[in-house]
Enzyme design. Structure first.
Site, PDB file in Angstrom:
ATOM      1  N   HIS A 208       0.875  -1.177   0.000  1.00  9.23           N
ATOM      2  CA  HIS A 208       0.000   0.000   0.000  1.00  9.23           C
ATOM      3  C   HIS A 208       0.915   1.231   0.000  1.00  9.23           C
ATOM      4  CE1 HIS A 208      -3.550  -2.454   1.375  1.00  9.23           C
ATOM      5  NE2 HIS A 208      -2.569  -3.189   1.882  1.00  9.23           N
ATOM      6  N   PHE A 209       1.045   1.871  -1.157  1.00  9.74           N
ATOM      7  CA  PHE A 209       1.972   3.001  -1.268  1.00  9.74           C
ATOM      8  C   PHE A 209       1.283   4.363  -1.156  1.00  9.74           C
ATOM      9  CE2 PHE A 209       5.643   0.597  -3.574  1.00  9.74           C
ATOM     10  CZ  PHE A 209       6.027   0.065  -2.363  1.00  9.74           C
ATOM     11  N   ARG A 210      -0.034   4.377  -0.905  1.00 17.26           N
ATOM     12  CA  ARG A 210      -0.766   5.548  -0.412  1.00 17.26           C
ATOM     13  C   ARG A 210      -0.913   6.709  -1.402  1.00 17.26           C
ATOM     14  NH1 ARG A 210      -2.833   2.432   3.449  1.00 17.26           N
ATOM     15  NH2 ARG A 210      -1.540   2.151   5.292  1.00 17.26           N
TER      16      ARG A 210
ATOM     17  N   ASN B  89      -6.685   0.899  -2.081  1.00 16.89           N
ATOM     18  CA  ASN B  89      -7.322   1.731  -1.059  1.00 16.89           C
ATOM     19  C   ASN B  89      -6.564   3.030  -0.838  1.00 16.89           C
ATOM     20  OD1 ASN B  89      -5.331  -0.021  -0.005  1.00 16.89           O
ATOM     21  ND2 ASN B  89      -6.147   0.137   2.069  1.00 16.89           N
TER      22      ASN B  89
ATOM     23  N   HIS C 174      -9.245  -9.786   1.061  1.00 16.02           N
ATOM     24  CA  HIS C 174      -9.021  -9.485   2.482  1.00 16.02           C
ATOM     25  C   HIS C 174     -10.207 -10.090   3.222  1.00 16.02           C
ATOM     26  CE1 HIS C 174      -7.834  -6.610   5.876  1.00 16.02           C
ATOM     27  NE2 HIS C 174      -8.913  -7.241   6.305  1.00 16.02           N
TER      28      HIS C 174
ATOM     29  N   HIS D 138      -2.887 -12.444   3.492  1.00 16.63           N
ATOM     30  CA  HIS D 138      -2.464 -12.367   4.901  1.00 16.63           C
ATOM     31  C   HIS D 138      -3.270 -13.279   5.831  1.00 16.63           C
ATOM     32  CE1 HIS D 138      -5.698  -9.478   4.623  1.00 16.63           C
ATOM     33  NE2 HIS D 138      -4.926  -8.458   4.299  1.00 16.63           N
TER      34      HIS D 138
ATOM     35  N   ASP E  60       2.430  -6.923   2.864  1.00 20.50           N
ATOM     36  CA  ASP E  60       1.319  -6.073   3.304  1.00 20.50           C
ATOM     37  C   ASP E  60       1.852  -4.744   3.843  1.00 20.50           C
ATOM     38  OD1 ASP E  60      -1.245  -5.206   3.730  1.00 20.50           O
ATOM     39  OD2 ASP E  60      -1.550  -6.341   5.574  1.00 20.50           O
TER      40      ASP E  60
ATOM     41  N   HIS F 211       1.908   4.072   8.207  1.00 19.00           N
ATOM     42  CA  HIS F 211       1.278   5.235   8.808  1.00 19.00           C
ATOM     43  C   HIS F 211       2.371   6.004   9.547  1.00 19.00           C
ATOM     44  CE1 HIS F 211      -2.770   3.656   8.041  1.00 19.00           C
ATOM     45  NE2 HIS F 211      -2.346   2.493   8.514  1.00 19.00           N
TER      46      HIS F 211
END
Length: 453
Positions: free
Chosen positions: A64-66, A96, A181, A236, A307, A311
């Site tokens: 997840h590289f945002r 996401n 997920h 996961h 995964d 943050h």
């Protein structure tokens, strides 16, 4: 006639599909052009890798590289910089972000953002939702698309498919393997009352998001996928409860585990790391971890993915349950898992199967995952004897921390090569970002067949 190459790796211990062999590798035009004794060959560039192991390039198929929308935590440049420093040559990024990647326009925008900014090759998942279910079959065939991702339980971001009718529509649309997920949203909502106690701490995270929430979601999606004939990849996996079920559905479903679930255990991880150990699905106790290791050794596990879900420290420092779930992992995947290899928990060949050949097989990647003629010249070159104590200062992610800080790893990536281009050597990035979209067999242009005259 003297052979000439763009690049020759000389004298390494290469992990191939037939085992570990001491050999040279010749690269031409970004592809593996020769494997064998190339002592008489010439090359524009030669790298002496004697005493090192040359692995097929590691593919991290869950990050997840945002970007876009959450780039204070991570972006495509910083995330792939960490990947390259950690020996990862390709990443598959999750949908996401903000906005969520649910349309052709959003996918095209991510591919545009990646151009000239990524240090490794990349692909992006399309997120499933009620309003795009019928378009997913077309979207999944877009070049640069890793496939469809379904969130059965709410996590970071707004993507959620918690209605069985919508999930069935998603599974009916398309043919590629769907990444899942698996946490049951109804159970999570029902049990959220547990978090209303003012004395609650992060130790309650695996109690709230319990084993049953994972099992219920996995049961439901396997039942519907069986009815619709759609292959799945359960991400996961964290519980021993799901493993017998997944074993029964090997013809339909593959599975992933993370280095975190294989390395960190409750309650110790929550005692030491607090909310920095918080992720979805949660880190659980030793019994679950041992079951995952048994499944890995028995061949049930197909993929290890990080995964990677960063943050900031300020966000993670919020009191539970206001703190967000997720932790960085792309840069530490290789050294943490090589430490397990050196400890005898899995072989180096099994590590390669789980991080190169496995992701390539599960997602139908074209031309990656093996050291073989004609494949992309992606290599993760590691020193199996190198010992390094991990530290937050090494982490390239914008979040600036790792849950493995202070851990002494045994085995470390020294060189990252992407399609024949030397991207990282001894902790230093070289040249400019060279990442390109990963190709998938299901999205390759179809050859035109001329009608008989």
């Amino acid at each position: 006639m003297k052979l000439t190459f763009d690049l020759v790796l000389r004298g390494g211990s290469c992990v191939t599909s037939t085992g570990i062999v001491h050999t040279d590798i010749g690269v031409r035009a970004g592809k593996i052009a020769a494997v064998g004794d190339l002592g008489r060959a010439s090359a524009e560039r030669e790298i002496d890798v004697k005493g090192l192991h040359v692995l097929p390039g590691v593919i991290d198929s869950q990050v997840h590289f945002r970007e876009p929308g959450l780039t204070h935590k991570e972006d495509l440049e910083s995330g792939t910089r960490g990947a390259a420093l950690g020996g990862v040559t390709a990443i598959f990024e999750m949908p996401n972000t903000n906005p969520s990647t649910t349309t052709q326009e959003a996918l095209d925008h991510k591919l545009l953002l990646a151009r000239g900014r990524t240090w490794v090759d990349h692909a992006f998942f399309i997120g499933a939702a009620a309003d795009n279910a019928e378009q997913l079959g077309e979207l999944e065939r877009t070049p640069g698309c890793a496939g469809v991702k379904v969130f059965l339980g709410s996590s970071t971001g707004s993507l959620l498919v918690d209605d069985a009718a919508v999930l069935r529509r998603v599974l009916r649309s398309g043919r590629r393997r769907v990444a899942i997920h698996a946490e049951d949203e109804a159970r999570l909502r029902e049990r959220k009352v547990l978090l209303e106690d003012p004395a609650v701490t992060v130790h309650a995270h695996p109690v709230w998001r319990d084993e049953q929430s994972a099992l219920l979601a996995t049961q439901q999606v396997l039942r519907l996928a069986r009815e619709e004939g759609r292959p799945l990849h359960i991400l996961h996996v964290s519980t021993q409860d799901e493993l017998p079920l997944l074993e029964q559905h090997r013809d339909l479903a593959t599975m992933e585990v993370t280095p975190q679930h294989l390395t960190l255990t409750a309650p110790d991880c929550y005692d030491r790391l607090g909310t920095y150990a918080q992720m979805n699905p949660p880190l659980r106790d030793e019994a679950h971890q041992q079951a995952l290791w048994n499944a890995l050794r028995e061949g049930l596990v197909d993929v290890i993915g990080s995964d990677h879900a960063p943050h900031t420290q300020a966000e993670k420092d919020r009191p539970y349950p206001e703190s967000p779930s997720g932790m960085p992992g792309v840069q530490t995947l290789v050294p943490v898992m090589l430490t397990h290899v050196n400890a005898g928990r899995l072989s180096l060949e099994r590590f390669v199967e789980l991080t190169s050949a496995g992701p390539a097989r599960v997602y139908d990647v074209a031309g990656k995952g093996r050291i073989a003629l004609g494949y992309d010249a992606d290599f993760t070159v590691v020193d199996m004897g190198r010992r390094v104590r991990l530290d937050d200062s090494w982490i390239a992610s914008r979040c600036g921390w790792t849950p493995f800080a202070g851990m002494e790893v045994h085995g470390f990536p020294l060189i990252t090569i992407v399609r024949g281009q030397l991207v990282m050597r001894e902790g230093e990035l070289l040249g400019a970002p060279c990442g390109e979209p990963v190709r998938f067999a299901t999205a390759l242009p179809r050859a035109r067949v001329r009608p008989a005259s």
